[in-house]
Design a protein around this motif. Sequence first.
Motif, mmCIF file in Angstrom:
data_model
loop_
_atom_site.group_PDB
_atom_site.id
_atom_site.type_symbol
_atom_site.label_atom_id
_atom_site.label_comp_id
_atom_site.label_asym_id
_atom_site.label_seq_id
_atom_site.Cartn_x
_atom_site.Cartn_y
_atom_site.Cartn_z
ATOM 1 N N CYS A 78 -3.096 18.456 -3.490
ATOM 2 C CA CYS A 78 -2.562 19.277 -4.565
ATOM 3 C C CYS A 78 -1.483 20.190 -3.985
ATOM 4 O O CYS A 78 -1.793 21.115 -3.232
ATOM 5 C CB CYS A 78 -3.671 20.122 -5.199
ATOM 6 N N HIS A 94 -8.238 20.841 -10.745
ATOM 7 C CA HIS A 94 -6.789 20.704 -10.593
ATOM 8 C C HIS A 94 -6.158 19.864 -11.715
ATOM 9 O O HIS A 94 -5.069 19.314 -11.538
ATOM 10 C CB HIS A 94 -6.460 20.076 -9.235
ATOM 11 N N CYS A 97 -2.690 20.933 -12.559
ATOM 12 C CA CYS A 97 -1.720 20.944 -11.450
ATOM 13 C C CYS A 97 -0.813 19.723 -11.545
ATOM 14 O O CYS A 97 -1.249 18.642 -11.949
ATOM 15 C CB CYS A 97 -2.441 20.940 -10.106
#
Length: 146
Positions: A78, A94, A97
């Motif tokens: 990430c 995430h 993200c």
Amino acid sequence: MASKPIPCGPCIEGKVNTKADIWCYNCDEGLCSSCSGHHRRSKGTRDHKIIDIKSYKLSVQVIETQCDKHGQRLNLYCPSHLMPCCDQCISKSHSKCTGIKSLASVVEKTKIKKSKESVEKEINSILQLLGKIVNNKSQNIKRGEQ
């Protein structure tokens, strides 16, 4: 669990199996006491970053390959959080993200970047050496003419 000894890279090339005593980060290989002596004295390698092999082994053991939360293999990266993640981490923590990449591709790009930097450093070192040689030759020619 006993750790496997790291072999000396130059000795392995010469078909001799010798245990490494130091690790050279620039060369990315271990060196035995005999080879490390040559390494420290050689013009091309005397400014390389070296550490004791025991310190190197300790730093390698710190690198985690499994997620401590989910027990899965860390295979994704990430860029928003600058961290490796497992599949479950990505879906749970995430999901918003952007730019998630495979960890292998990020590591490979880092290796290429480090290799490029190392090559550039070596080229600069060679250019400096060539500059000194040219300067010395010019001085010798002037002395010869006098």
